[in-house]
Design an enzyme around this catalytic site. Structure first.
Site, mmCIF file in Angstrom:
data_model
loop_
_atom_site.group_PDB
_atom_site.id
_atom_site.type_symbol
_atom_site.label_atom_id
_atom_site.label_comp_id
_atom_site.label_asym_id
_atom_site.label_seq_id
_atom_site.Cartn_x
_atom_site.Cartn_y
_atom_site.Cartn_z
ATOM 1 N N THR A 133 0.791 -1.102 -0.039
ATOM 2 C CA THR A 133 0.056 -0.096 -0.165
ATOM 3 C C THR A 133 0.942 1.426 -0.077
ATOM 4 O OG1 THR A 133 -0.128 0.392 2.324
ATOM 5 C CG2 THR A 133 -1.604 -1.376 1.339
ATOM 6 N N CYS A 134 0.331 2.626 -0.075
ATOM 7 C CA CYS A 134 1.075 3.568 -0.060
ATOM 8 C C CYS A 134 1.957 3.691 1.275
ATOM 9 C CB CYS A 134 0.088 4.842 -0.154
ATOM 10 S SG CYS A 134 -1.165 5.131 0.934
ATOM 11 N N ASN A 135 1.288 3.259 2.352
ATOM 12 C CA ASN A 135 1.923 3.202 3.727
ATOM 13 C C ASN A 135 2.936 2.005 4.091
ATOM 14 O OD1 ASN A 135 1.164 5.767 4.471
ATOM 15 N ND2 ASN A 135 -0.928 5.064 5.164
ATOM 16 N N PRO B 174 -10.272 1.548 8.508
ATOM 17 C CA PRO B 174 -10.911 0.456 8.107
ATOM 18 C C PRO B 174 -10.146 0.021 6.885
ATOM 19 C CG PRO B 174 -12.233 2.025 7.877
ATOM 20 C CD PRO B 174 -11.094 2.975 8.321
ATOM 21 N N GLN B 175 -9.629 1.152 5.989
ATOM 22 C CA GLN B 175 -9.098 0.498 4.593
ATOM 23 C C GLN B 175 -8.164 -0.708 4.518
ATOM 24 O OE1 GLN B 175 -9.302 3.826 5.678
ATOM 25 N NE2 GLN B 175 -10.751 4.466 4.323
ATOM 26 N N GLY C 204 -11.910 25.781 -2.420
ATOM 27 C CA GLY C 204 -10.633 25.194 -2.415
ATOM 28 C C GLY C 204 -10.723 23.849 -3.189
ATOM 29 N N GLU D 187 -5.737 19.281 -0.860
ATOM 30 C CA GLU D 187 -5.640 17.829 -0.581
ATOM 31 C C GLU D 187 -6.842 17.735 0.542
ATOM 32 O OE1 GLU D 187 -2.677 15.339 2.327
ATOM 33 O OE2 GLU D 187 -1.865 15.895 0.353
#
Length: 420
Positions: free
Chosen positions: A49-51, A113-114, A187, A190
């Protein structure tokens, strides 16, 4: 057979390194095949994952450093650098880590939860590639069950722990149904993008994105079916919004008290809920003085987030207790597999002795030997053969005064220790 888990995550490695060792979906099959062919992995699952990037392997005589070197070689990165920013677990510790990851206890945002869905996808990909069989099947299904138990029996995911999520949760408390509300997002950075995702998850149909550049606003708006306007159009559109959430990089306020007064007049004083996530502020503080305007700043939401984080930490402690208990259950099942193998070996050994002596006895009877003598000889030889190993074990335990071993042997052999 040993379970290994190695990897890097947001706590141990930079984003640059995490990007270098990520496994794209199209490379997973090759990676899993390489783990089997290069390292002799019996079973393997890769979570990317990204993390975090983690590799779970079931193998014989495999060490952590070899698995980390394989990751480094596969991605062509420096093995020493990867090792310095990695972690490694085996056996029970690996099971514990996997359950913590699945339950969101090891995530950047505690309790998110992802990660459970990502771990399920990693497991499915490995299974489809033929890299999961036997113990991993049981381990991952048990892990998914533990994560579900944590979700249902604790409040690990109940409270907002980001200002974007807190803003949406606060709006839900004020409005009976967000689905019927009109939202204006000011805006397109992010933070607003994250707010838009949370709003979309709550089935809100009417969302408008206002931004300095329409192109960026469209990039954010299209996936959620939102409308776009320029910042200059806000004064004319503000009266249509029930909820206004703003986060820009402007050094001056975007919305003033006079603009809001005019909008409320057009709405016949139907209230507007404002959330200002910008620093410096996008909405003048004087707006809060108006009777039908409810203004919350990033400081207000940060206070909510801190309270919720404390609540999640308490839930995390409860979750860890659940995990500790479930680890014991899985290890107990795993240990039972060894007993199954031992029982089978014990039965096979005794059946071999029985068959050998039985065949000899039948041959003796066929040769005309007295059947009674054959039966007596058979029973004596069978008893001696079956008693040899237990007798030897009992004698050795007694010689070494190993009372614990003696007690276990007596219990195993069905001896009445009290009578003895």
């Amino acid at each position: 057979m040993k379970l290994l888990a190695v990897g890097i995550n947001h706590k141990t490695a930079s984003l640059v390194l995490r990007e270098k060792v990520a496994f794209p979906a199209e490379s997973l099959v090759d990676a899993l095949t390489s783990l089997r062919d290069t390292l002799g992995a019996q079973e393997s699952v890769i979570l990317s994952t990204c993390n975090r990037t983690e590799v779970y392997v079931q193998a014989e005589n495999l060490q952590h450093h070899a698995l980390l070197k394989w990751i480094a070689d596969f991605h062509q990165v420096d093995a020493g650098d990867l090792t310095r920013h990695s972690y490694a677990y085996d056996s029970e510790a690996a099971v514990a880590h996997m359950m913590r990851v699945a339950s969101g206890l090891d995530s950047l945002i505690l309790g998110e939860p992802q990660i459970l869905g990502q771990l399920k996808q990693a497991y499915s990909s490995a299974k489809n590639a033929g890299a999961v069989d036997g113990q991993f099947e049981r381990l991952f299904q048990h892990t998914f069950s533990v994560a579900k138990k944590v979700r249902t029996e604790t409040d690990i995911g109940a409270n907002a722990v980001s200002v974007a999520f807190a803003a949406v949760q606060l709006a839900k408390q004020i409005f009976s149904s967000l689905a019927k509300s009109s939202v204006l997002l000011i805006g397109a950075g992010e933070t607003i993008e994250l707010v838009a995702k949370h709003l979309s998850d709550n089935q809100i149909k009417s969302i408008t994105v206002a931004n300095r550049t329409l192109q960026r606003a469209k990039q954010l708006a299209e996936p959620i079916g939102a409308k776009v306007i320029t910042l200059a159009q806000i004064p004319n559109m503000l009266h249509e919004a029930d909820i206004v959430i703003s986060s820009t990089a402007s050094t001056l306020p975007m919305i003033g008290k006079g603009m809001v007064e005019s909008a409320l007049k057009d709405r016949r004083h139907k209230p507007i809920f404002f959330v200002d996530l910008a620093v410096p502020r996008d909405i003048e503080n004087e707006v809060a003085e108006l009777d039908d305007a409810f203004l919350y700043t990033v400081d207000d939401l940060q206070h909510i987030v801190e309270q919720n984080l404390a609540s999640r930490q308490q839930a995390a402690n409860e979750a860890q207790s659940i995990i500790d208990k479930q680890i014991k259950e899985f290890i107990s099942w795993q240990n039972s597999l060894q007993s199954v193998d031992s029982v089978k070996a014990f039965r096979d050994q005794n059946n071999l002795i029985k068959h050998k002596l039985q065949q000899r006895a039948l041959s003796q009877i066929a040769e005309g030997k007295d059947p009674e003598q054959v039966v007596i000889e058979l029973s004596n030889k069978l008893a001696n053969a079956l008693m040899h190993a237990p007798t030897k074990a009992l004698s050795e335990a007694a010689q070494h005064n190993d009372q614990h071993r003696l007690s276990v042997l007596k219990q195993s052999l069905g001896l009445n220790t009290e009578k003895d």
